[in-house]
Write a protein that holds these residues in place. Structure first.
Motif, PDB file in Angstrom:
ATOM      1  N   SER A 193       2.507   1.773  -3.514  1.00 13.17           N
ATOM      2  CA  SER A 193       1.621   1.736  -4.666  1.00 13.17           C
ATOM      3  C   SER A 193       0.574   2.841  -4.544  1.00 13.17           C
ATOM      4  CB  SER A 193       0.932   0.370  -4.775  1.00 13.17           C
ATOM      5  OG  SER A 193      -0.050   0.370  -5.791  1.00 13.17           O
ATOM      6  N   THR A 194       0.161   3.358  -5.685  1.00 18.45           N
ATOM      7  CA  THR A 194      -0.907   4.374  -5.720  1.00 18.45           C
ATOM      8  C   THR A 194      -2.237   3.769  -6.167  1.00 18.45           C
ATOM      9  OG1 THR A 194      -0.275   4.972  -7.989  1.00 18.45           O
ATOM     10  CG2 THR A 194       0.739   6.213  -6.186  1.00 18.45           C
ATOM     11  N   ASP A 195      -2.309   2.456  -6.253  1.00 18.15           N
ATOM     12  CA  ASP A 195      -3.516   1.777  -6.706  1.00 18.15           C
ATOM     13  C   ASP A 195      -4.586   1.852  -5.620  1.00 18.15           C
ATOM     14  OD1 ASP A 195      -5.428   0.219  -7.841  1.00 18.15           O
ATOM     15  OD2 ASP A 195      -4.253  -1.623  -7.908  1.00 18.15           O
ATOM     16  N   ARG A 196      -5.663   2.581  -5.888  1.00 19.37           N
ATOM     17  CA  ARG A 196      -6.721   2.736  -4.893  1.00 19.37           C
ATOM     18  C   ARG A 196      -7.567   1.492  -4.718  1.00 19.37           C
ATOM     19  NH1 ARG A 196      -9.028   8.886  -6.136  1.00 19.37           N
ATOM     20  NH2 ARG A 196      -7.039   9.984  -5.755  1.00 19.37           N
ATOM     21  N   SER A 197      -7.477   0.567  -5.660  1.00 21.27           N
ATOM     22  CA  SER A 197      -8.261  -0.662  -5.557  1.00 21.27           C
ATOM     23  C   SER A 197      -7.509  -1.761  -4.818  1.00 21.27           C
ATOM     24  CB  SER A 197      -8.653  -1.155  -6.953  1.00 21.27           C
ATOM     25  OG  SER A 197      -7.502  -1.481  -7.718  1.00 21.27           O
ATOM     26  N   PHE A 206       0.820  -1.205   0.000  1.00 23.56           N
ATOM     27  CA  PHE A 206       0.000   0.000   0.000  1.00 23.56           C
ATOM     28  C   PHE A 206       0.858   1.261   0.000  1.00 23.56           C
ATOM     29  CE2 PHE A 206      -3.742  -2.300   2.289  1.00 23.56           C
ATOM     30  CZ  PHE A 206      -3.992  -3.002   1.111  1.00 23.56           C
ATOM     31  N   GLN A 207       1.968   1.231   0.744  1.00 23.88           N
ATOM     32  CA  GLN A 207       2.820   2.409   0.843  1.00 23.88           C
ATOM     33  C   GLN A 207       3.592   2.672  -0.444  1.00 23.88           C
ATOM     34  OE1 GLN A 207       5.155   1.471   4.282  1.00 23.88           O
ATOM     35  NE2 GLN A 207       3.655   2.255   5.725  1.00 23.88           N
TER      36      GLN A 207
END
Length: 281
Positions: free
Chosen positions: A144-148, A141-142
């Protein structure tokens, strides 16, 4: 989304296999009445994992920018270490998982505190998978910018539970040896990307300022904000203009770990074929 999904599918399936073996043992030995203790152990382990993840996330949000980068690097390095250990431990130990667990269960039922022993076994087994997942997901999560990504993690958990139930009931035959072999390679690729990302975070935190020259620059052909670039970044930690330090740790990690992984795969292929009928290898 794909990386969190596969991480949670693998981790969830490992936990489901362990719980399935314990539940099968209780059923076949006429101890089905002890299943509530299994559910208590699962619930306590899940609560611990969720509390740990939430605590780390809230704590990191209060850090200044430089400390946040350092925390990201720290979590990434832990995730790489645990992920590497998990991949190789699963290949080595899973063939004897059923025998080890049933032996431990027999020992548990020879004592006086059957319930506490059973809860403790399930709790430790599931909590280990849950805490591993916390560090993996925090690192992903930290970096990556993938909101999904959270949705992918949730789908991975749901899928692993469904597959575990189907395996337990005998309605699904899955080549577990092949599954864990393929996901093992994938996890090592993910770990390499996390390791390179941790080196980048250490530089942004001011802790690593060596080997910062660019090896190549693919921004013109495959930028990070392109669809393929975003996919490769989310899965493999792709960077269009990596530094020498990032490239060295990425390639060096894969060279060592994949070499050991496939060497052990060749040595254990007969045992892995036997394990595919009931347990991973």
């Amino acid at each position: 989304m794909l990386v969190p999904f596969l991480i949670m599918l693998r981790e969830g399936l490992e936990a489901a296999l362990i719980v399935g073996i314990i539940a099968s043992y209780l059923r076949h030995t006429g101890r089905g009445a002890w299943m509530p203790a299994v559910w208590i152990g699962i619930f306590l382990a899940a609560a611990l994992a969720l509390a740990t993840g939430a605590g780390l996330q809230f704590a990191s949000a209060a850090f200044p920018q430089r400390q946040q980068e350092l925390f990201e690097a720290f979590v990434g390095l832990i995730a790489v270490g645990v992920l590497t250990w998990m991949v190789f431990w699963m290949r080595r130990a899973a063939r004897n998982m059923r025998r080890t667990l049933t032996g431990a269960l027999e020992d548990a039922f020879t004592g006086r505190r059957h319930t506490l022993a059973l809860i403790g076994m399930v709790f430790l087994a599931v909590a280990r998978e849950g805490l591993e997942s916390v560090f993996f997901l925090l690192a992903v999560f930290q970096q990556s910018t993938d909101r999904s990504a959270p949705l992918g993690a949730l789908l991975g958990i749901v899928t692993s539970v469904a597959v575990g139930l189907a395996l337990y009931r005998g309605s699904l035959r899955l080549d577990l040896a092949h599954f864990f072999r393929l996901t093992g390679v994938f996890m090592l690729l993910v770990a390499a990307g996390l390791l390179a990302g941790s080196v980048r975070a250490l530089h942004e935190a001011g802790w690593w300022n060596h080997a910062q020259q660019r090896v190549f620059d693919l921004n013109e052909w495959l930028p990070l904000d392109s669809p393929l670039g975003a996919i490769l970044s989310g899965i493999l930690g792709y960077q269009p203009a990596p530094t020498l330090g990032e490239a060295v740790v990425y390639g060096g990690y894969l060279l060592v770990t994949l070499g050991i992984f496939f060497q052990r795969a060749r040595r254990s292929s007969p045992a892995a074929h036997r394990a595919s009928h009931g347990e991973p290898s």
